[in-house]
Design a protein around this motif. Sequence first.
Motif, PDB file in Angstrom:
ATOM      1  N   ARG A 161       0.853  -1.185   0.000  1.00 36.58           N
ATOM      2  CA  ARG A 161       0.000   0.000   0.000  1.00 36.58           C
ATOM      3  C   ARG A 161       0.892   1.239   0.000  1.00 36.58           C
ATOM      4  NH1 ARG A 161      -5.230  -0.685   0.211  1.00 36.58           N
ATOM      5  NH2 ARG A 161      -6.028  -2.773   0.642  1.00 36.58           N
ATOM      6  N   THR A 202       1.207   5.505  -0.587  1.00 35.23           N
ATOM      7  CA  THR A 202       0.581   6.827  -0.666  1.00 35.23           C
ATOM      8  C   THR A 202       1.193   7.588  -1.831  1.00 35.23           C
ATOM      9  OG1 THR A 202       0.178   6.926   1.712  1.00 35.23           O
ATOM     10  CG2 THR A 202       0.196   9.011   0.522  1.00 35.23           C
ATOM     11  N   TYR A 203       0.345   8.162  -2.672  1.00 33.12           N
ATOM     12  CA  TYR A 203       0.812   8.947  -3.817  1.00 33.12           C
ATOM     13  C   TYR A 203       0.327  10.376  -3.633  1.00 33.12           C
ATOM     14  CZ  TYR A 203       1.751  10.225  -8.688  1.00 33.12           C
ATOM     15  OH  TYR A 203       2.209  10.831  -9.834  1.00 33.12           O
ATOM     16  N   ALA A 262      -2.590   5.398 -10.433  1.00 38.43           N
ATOM     17  CA  ALA A 262      -3.037   4.446  -9.410  1.00 38.43           C
ATOM     18  C   ALA A 262      -3.776   3.277 -10.059  1.00 38.43           C
ATOM     19  CB  ALA A 262      -3.941   5.155  -8.401  1.00 38.43           C
ATOM     20  N   LYS A 286      -2.377  -0.685 -10.093  1.00 35.87           N
ATOM     21  CA  LYS A 286      -3.226  -1.763  -9.574  1.00 35.87           C
ATOM     22  C   LYS A 286      -3.449  -2.829 -10.634  1.00 35.87           C
ATOM     23  CE  LYS A 286      -7.729  -2.711  -7.454  1.00 35.87           C
ATOM     24  NZ  LYS A 286      -9.024  -2.129  -6.978  1.00 35.87           N
ATOM     25  N   ILE A 316      -1.092  -1.124  -4.376  1.00 33.54           N
ATOM     26  CA  ILE A 316      -2.238  -0.218  -4.376  1.00 33.54           C
ATOM     27  C   ILE A 316      -1.752   1.187  -4.050  1.00 33.54           C
ATOM     28  CG2 ILE A 316      -4.443   0.358  -3.309  1.00 33.54           C
ATOM     29  CD1 ILE A 316      -4.548  -2.211  -4.908  1.00 33.54           C
ATOM     30  N   THR A 346      -2.775   4.953  -3.152  1.00 37.48           N
ATOM     31  CA  THR A 346      -3.852   5.801  -2.662  1.00 37.48           C
ATOM     32  C   THR A 346      -3.470   7.248  -2.942  1.00 37.48           C
ATOM     33  OG1 THR A 346      -4.406   4.230  -0.908  1.00 37.48           O
ATOM     34  CG2 THR A 346      -5.197   6.490  -0.649  1.00 37.48           C
ATOM     35  N   GLU A 394      -3.493  11.161  -2.764  1.00 33.72           N
ATOM     36  CA  GLU A 394      -3.819  12.226  -1.835  1.00 33.72           C
ATOM     37  C   GLU A 394      -3.676  13.581  -2.525  1.00 33.72           C
ATOM     38  OE1 GLU A 394      -2.472  10.426   2.541  1.00 33.72           O
ATOM     39  OE2 GLU A 394      -1.526  12.226   1.736  1.00 33.72           O
TER      40      GLU A 394
END
Length: 322
Positions: free
Chosen positions: A30, A32-33, A50, A54, A62, A64, A66
């Motif tokens: 997981r 964070t982007y 993203a 995936k 994955i 996510t 932001e």
Amino acid sequence: MTISTKWALAGAGILIASMTAFGAANAQERITYKSAKSGTSYYQMGVELANAIKAGTDGEAILTVEESQGSVQNVMEAAARPGNYVFTAPPSLVTVAAEGKGPFADRANPKFAEIRSLFPIPSLTMHFVVNAEEGAKTLGDLAGKTILLGKGSFGATEGEKYLDLFDLKDKVTVADAELGNASDALKNGQIDGFVTAGSFPAPNVIEASAGSPVTLLSMSDDEIEKTGRSRQVIPAGTYSGVEEDVVTTSLPVVAFSTTEMSDDTAYLVTETFWEEKAELADESRWWAAVTPELLAEGSVKLHPGALRYYDEAGIEVPDALR
């Protein structure tokens, strides 16, 4: 120990091993982007990326997405975020952060030196958008106008730099508002124009040109040389009502992480990006301009995991990035 007990323990061991293997096989990375403000081209790119990561990893990784206030915030958070943090910014801004200069002068942090490149993304292209009724054609025509720059983004910082560079700082009124309000403010006559940086076609410029007649200002070759940026042409017809090529500036942008990201994760994300790049370009044309040659425009060393991918793929990497 009885035979039945031994078999029971052996069975339990097999079950635990099987569950561990199952868990490992189904583990997700997981990530964070951190991208940009919603409504901008870079936020849309983040969503597209993203989806591509995936799909390309069958859900193994994955991203996510932001929203952020801009590249400065993205870099600033790199000093505090955990390993699986990917963000976008111009390489020059990361260099400035590592040197403790510019917007980072009062917030220097040794962790900025641990930022590493993964892959290039579409370049930042400066857009100077003005209500067509104003009759403006060049940067000099901004004198006497009310312009929205926004806050915290590269476009805002670069726009402010250009106003100063071309002796417009005291001749232009800078509106105190968020860039997300630019289209409505332009349509309602609250501003005469706005400045934004993003790959074309930029969603907020598409929205503005659809809502009212607009002009995109062109720069002369002398002006471009003075900025120290690359010359960029936005083709005629990219935006509604803009029927001539627009000459402006651009700056390379890169997806970064830090040395806290594992080599395997950096490798996986980088490999998947390049494998999915053609699909991305089919979805949005700004990805078509991204090629391995853009690596040469970077100035921040590659993450070891990303470098491993480039070496295995036979992609030439400048010595400065190794």
